[in-house]
Design a protein around this motif. Structure first.
Motif, PDB file in Angstrom:
ATOM      1  N   VAL A  60       0.547   0.458  -4.586  1.00  0.00           N
ATOM      2  CA  VAL A  60       1.660   0.480  -5.518  1.00  0.00           C
ATOM      3  C   VAL A  60       2.894   0.173  -4.682  1.00  0.00           C
ATOM      4  O   VAL A  60       3.209   0.898  -3.743  1.00  0.00           O
ATOM      5  CB  VAL A  60       1.800   1.841  -6.243  1.00  0.00           C
ATOM      6  CG1 VAL A  60       3.042   1.851  -7.124  1.00  0.00           C
ATOM      7  CG2 VAL A  60       0.553   2.141  -7.061  1.00  0.00           C
ATOM      8  N   ARG A  61       3.546  -0.942  -5.001  1.00  0.00           N
ATOM      9  CA  ARG A  61       4.721  -1.405  -4.250  1.00  0.00           C
ATOM     10  C   ARG A  61       5.955  -1.269  -5.142  1.00  0.00           C
ATOM     11  O   ARG A  61       6.027  -1.874  -6.204  1.00  0.00           O
ATOM     12  CB  ARG A  61       4.549  -2.868  -3.859  1.00  0.00           C
ATOM     13  CG  ARG A  61       3.302  -3.149  -3.076  1.00  0.00           C
ATOM     14  CD  ARG A  61       3.082  -4.638  -2.923  1.00  0.00           C
ATOM     15  NE  ARG A  61       1.750  -4.888  -2.393  1.00  0.00           N
ATOM     16  CZ  ARG A  61       1.091  -6.011  -2.576  1.00  0.00           C
ATOM     17  NH1 ARG A  61       1.637  -7.008  -3.246  1.00  0.00           N
ATOM     18  NH2 ARG A  61      -0.115  -6.171  -2.068  1.00  0.00           N
ATOM     19  N   LEU A  62       6.892  -0.468  -4.696  1.00  0.00           N
ATOM     20  CA  LEU A  62       8.108  -0.213  -5.473  1.00  0.00           C
ATOM     21  C   LEU A  62       9.312  -0.751  -4.713  1.00  0.00           C
ATOM     22  O   LEU A  62       9.618  -0.273  -3.623  1.00  0.00           O
ATOM     23  CB  LEU A  62       8.274   1.283  -5.737  1.00  0.00           C
ATOM     24  CG  LEU A  62       7.112   1.951  -6.465  1.00  0.00           C
ATOM     25  CD1 LEU A  62       7.319   3.449  -6.539  1.00  0.00           C
ATOM     26  CD2 LEU A  62       6.933   1.348  -7.846  1.00  0.00           C
ATOM     27  N   ASN A  63       9.963  -1.734  -5.274  1.00  0.00           N
ATOM     28  CA  ASN A  63      11.173  -2.302  -4.698  1.00  0.00           C
ATOM     29  C   ASN A  63      12.304  -1.969  -5.669  1.00  0.00           C
ATOM     30  O   ASN A  63      12.626  -2.743  -6.564  1.00  0.00           O
ATOM     31  CB  ASN A  63      11.013  -3.810  -4.521  1.00  0.00           C
ATOM     32  CG  ASN A  63      12.160  -4.417  -3.751  1.00  0.00           C
ATOM     33  OD1 ASN A  63      13.201  -3.794  -3.570  1.00  0.00           O
ATOM     34  ND2 ASN A  63      11.980  -5.640  -3.316  1.00  0.00           N
ATOM     35  N   ILE A  64      12.845  -0.762  -5.511  1.00  0.00           N
ATOM     36  CA  ILE A  64      13.842  -0.222  -6.431  1.00  0.00           C
ATOM     37  C   ILE A  64      15.190  -0.201  -5.705  1.00  0.00           C
ATOM     38  O   ILE A  64      15.329   0.448  -4.670  1.00  0.00           O
ATOM     39  CB  ILE A  64      13.458   1.206  -6.896  1.00  0.00           C
ATOM     40  CG1 ILE A  64      12.003   1.242  -7.391  1.00  0.00           C
ATOM     41  CG2 ILE A  64      14.435   1.705  -7.941  1.00  0.00           C
ATOM     42  CD1 ILE A  64      11.686   0.345  -8.548  1.00  0.00           C
ATOM     43  N   ARG A  65      16.169  -0.908  -6.249  1.00  0.00           N
ATOM     44  CA  ARG A  65      17.450  -1.059  -5.546  1.00  0.00           C
ATOM     45  C   ARG A  65      18.306   0.203  -5.565  1.00  0.00           C
ATOM     46  O   ARG A  65      19.096   0.420  -4.672  1.00  0.00           O
ATOM     47  CB  ARG A  65      18.220  -2.234  -6.136  1.00  0.00           C
ATOM     48  CG  ARG A  65      17.548  -3.568  -5.830  1.00  0.00           C
ATOM     49  CD  ARG A  65      18.284  -4.744  -6.416  1.00  0.00           C
ATOM     50  NE  ARG A  65      18.382  -4.753  -7.873  1.00  0.00           N
ATOM     51  CZ  ARG A  65      17.386  -5.095  -8.691  1.00  0.00           C
ATOM     52  NH1 ARG A  65      16.222  -5.441  -8.198  1.00  0.00           N
ATOM     53  NH2 ARG A  65      17.572  -5.085  -9.990  1.00  0.00           N
ATOM     54  N   LYS A  76       4.087   2.227  -1.424  1.00  0.00           N
ATOM     55  CA  LYS A  76       5.172   1.756  -0.565  1.00  0.00           C
ATOM     56  C   LYS A  76       6.439   1.653  -1.387  1.00  0.00           C
ATOM     57  O   LYS A  76       6.435   1.077  -2.465  1.00  0.00           O
ATOM     58  CB  LYS A  76       4.827   0.392   0.023  1.00  0.00           C
ATOM     59  CG  LYS A  76       3.624   0.401   0.928  1.00  0.00           C
ATOM     60  CD  LYS A  76       3.334  -0.975   1.485  1.00  0.00           C
ATOM     61  CE  LYS A  76       2.147  -0.937   2.425  1.00  0.00           C
ATOM     62  NZ  LYS A  76       1.870  -2.265   2.993  1.00  0.00           N
ATOM     63  N   SER A  77       7.509   2.223  -0.862  1.00  0.00           N
ATOM     64  CA  SER A  77       8.801   2.156  -1.532  1.00  0.00           C
ATOM     65  C   SER A  77       9.790   1.470  -0.598  1.00  0.00           C
ATOM     66  O   SER A  77       9.960   1.876   0.550  1.00  0.00           O
ATOM     67  CB  SER A  77       9.293   3.563  -1.873  1.00  0.00           C
ATOM     68  OG  SER A  77      10.573   3.492  -2.458  1.00  0.00           O
ATOM     69  N   TYR A  78      10.408   0.425  -1.104  1.00  0.00           N
ATOM     70  CA  TYR A  78      11.362  -0.348  -0.323  1.00  0.00           C
ATOM     71  C   TYR A  78      12.752  -0.212  -0.936  1.00  0.00           C
ATOM     72  O   TYR A  78      12.906  -0.241  -2.145  1.00  0.00           O
ATOM     73  CB  TYR A  78      10.995  -1.839  -0.336  1.00  0.00           C
ATOM     74  CG  TYR A  78       9.597  -2.126   0.106  1.00  0.00           C
ATOM     75  CD1 TYR A  78       9.277  -2.200   1.447  1.00  0.00           C
ATOM     76  CD2 TYR A  78       8.574  -2.311  -0.817  1.00  0.00           C
ATOM     77  CE1 TYR A  78       7.989  -2.474   1.862  1.00  0.00           C
ATOM     78  CE2 TYR A  78       7.285  -2.580  -0.415  1.00  0.00           C
ATOM     79  CZ  TYR A  78       6.993  -2.663   0.927  1.00  0.00           C
ATOM     80  OH  TYR A  78       5.718  -2.918   1.321  1.00  0.00           O
ATOM     81  N   ARG A  79      13.744  -0.051  -0.119  1.00  0.00           N
ATOM     82  CA  ARG A  79      15.156  -0.136  -0.513  1.00  0.00           C
ATOM     83  C   ARG A  79      15.656   0.945  -1.441  1.00  0.00           C
ATOM     84  O   ARG A  79      16.818   0.889  -1.862  1.00  0.00           O
ATOM     85  CB  ARG A  79      15.455  -1.498  -1.135  1.00  0.00           C
ATOM     86  CG  ARG A  79      15.305  -2.629  -0.197  1.00  0.00           C
ATOM     87  CD  ARG A  79      15.537  -3.968  -0.797  1.00  0.00           C
ATOM     88  NE  ARG A  79      16.421  -3.981  -1.947  1.00  0.00           N
ATOM     89  CZ  ARG A  79      16.787  -5.063  -2.578  1.00  0.00           C
ATOM     90  NH1 ARG A  79      16.342  -6.218  -2.190  1.00  0.00           N
ATOM     91  NH2 ARG A  79      17.580  -5.001  -3.614  1.00  0.00           N
ATOM     92  N   SER A  80      14.890   1.911  -1.853  1.00  0.00           N
ATOM     93  CA  SER A  80      15.393   2.951  -2.768  1.00  0.00           C
ATOM     94  C   SER A  80      16.467   3.767  -2.086  1.00  0.00           C
ATOM     95  O   SER A  80      16.249   4.310  -1.007  1.00  0.00           O
ATOM     96  CB  SER A  80      14.265   3.858  -3.223  1.00  0.00           C
ATOM     97  OG  SER A  80      13.321   3.143  -3.964  1.00  0.00           O
ATOM     98  N   ARG A  81      17.627   3.871  -2.706  1.00  0.00           N
ATOM     99  CA  ARG A  81      18.700   4.677  -2.148  1.00  0.00           C
ATOM    100  C   ARG A  81      18.448   6.158  -2.324  1.00  0.00           C
ATOM    101  O   ARG A  81      18.854   6.973  -1.528  1.00  0.00           O
ATOM    102  CB  ARG A  81      20.037   4.314  -2.791  1.00  0.00           C
ATOM    103  CG  ARG A  81      20.631   3.054  -2.216  1.00  0.00           C
ATOM    104  CD  ARG A  81      22.012   2.864  -2.720  1.00  0.00           C
ATOM    105  NE  ARG A  81      21.961   1.851  -3.759  1.00  0.00           N
ATOM    106  CZ  ARG A  81      22.856   1.706  -4.703  1.00  0.00           C
ATOM    107  NH1 ARG A  81      23.892   2.492  -4.769  1.00  0.00           N
ATOM    108  NH2 ARG A  81      22.741   0.773  -5.603  1.00  0.00           N
ATOM    109  N   ARG A  82      17.768   6.510  -3.424  1.00  0.00           N
ATOM    110  CA  ARG A  82      17.511   7.916  -3.693  1.00  0.00           C
ATOM    111  C   ARG A  82      16.182   8.047  -4.423  1.00  0.00           C
ATOM    112  O   ARG A  82      15.909   7.325  -5.375  1.00  0.00           O
ATOM    113  CB  ARG A  82      18.632   8.519  -4.530  1.00  0.00           C
ATOM    114  CG  ARG A  82      18.495  10.023  -4.687  1.00  0.00           C
ATOM    115  CD  ARG A  82      19.667  10.613  -5.389  1.00  0.00           C
ATOM    116  NE  ARG A  82      19.607  10.259  -6.791  1.00  0.00           N
ATOM    117  CZ  ARG A  82      20.599  10.436  -7.642  1.00  0.00           C
ATOM    118  NH1 ARG A  82      21.724  10.952  -7.244  1.00  0.00           N
ATOM    119  NH2 ARG A  82      20.467  10.096  -8.906  1.00  0.00           N
ATOM    120  N   ILE A  83      15.357   8.981  -3.959  1.00  0.00           N
ATOM    121  CA  ILE A  83      14.083   9.268  -4.609  1.00  0.00           C
ATOM    122  C   ILE A  83      14.094  10.728  -5.031  1.00  0.00           C
ATOM    123  O   ILE A  83      14.286  11.620  -4.210  1.00  0.00           O
ATOM    124  CB  ILE A  83      12.893   9.000  -3.660  1.00  0.00           C
ATOM    125  CG1 ILE A  83      12.880   7.527  -3.238  1.00  0.00           C
ATOM    126  CG2 ILE A  83      11.575   9.394  -4.320  1.00  0.00           C
ATOM    127  CD1 ILE A  83      11.835   7.190  -2.203  1.00  0.00           C
TER     128      ILE A  83
END
Length: 153
Positions: free
Chosen positions: A103-108, A144-151
């Motif tokens: 699961v690939r998450l590219n959340i800005r 994998k989480s890319y670029r998330s400013r806040r989780i």
């Protein structure tokens, strides 16, 4: 919103996608025979909300093959009400193990997972999984989480 079959791609150049219909989802599951599950890709410019929804790229019992991947690119992602992203396997054999997908998450901006399900399925957890389920033989996948400013979970 329902998607069934293999290798879905949804692109929305403006606005928000909001799955508020109970039980809505996307399914790319392989449930019999031999072969791989399909993959699901969402490319949303602003925000995506999953409410009591599921997105699956799984391999079923006794299937020889690998799970697909789920990829979400969005400004933000909110999952609640027991929503799930699953790329699991319960198939495979000792001669041909099955691989759970990614699961690939590219959340800005913000990635939020909120609580349990509703009154219909109260124990249903909001979750993201890439695992070998009971009866499966193989290896877990990755989230994998890319670029998330806040989780927030």
């Amino acid at each position: 919103m329902f998607f069934y079959g293999f290798n879905h791609r949804l692109t929305q150049s403006k606005g928000t996608i909001d799955s508020r219909v109970q039980g809505s989802g996307a399914n790319n599951e392989r449930i019999a025979g031999q072969g791989n599950a399909g993959s699901i890709t969402f490319n949303i410019t602003e925000s995506m909300t999953l409410n009591e929804a599921y997105i699956n790229a799984n391999i079923g019992n006794n299937v020889l093959g690998n799970s697909g991947f789920i990829e979400i690119q969005s400004g933000s992602l909110l999952m609640r009400g027991g929503s799930q992203l699953n790329s699991n396997t319960s198939g495979g054999s000792f001669e041909q193990p099955s691989q759970a997908g990614e699961v690939r998450l590219n959340i800005r901006a913000h990635l939020n997972l909120e609580g349990l399900g509703t009154t219909v399925y109260p124990a249903q957890q909001t979750k993201i999984t890439t695992e070998v389920d009971n009866g499966g033989i193989g290896e877990d996948g990755q989230v994998k989480s890319y670029r998330s400013r806040r989780i927030n979970c």
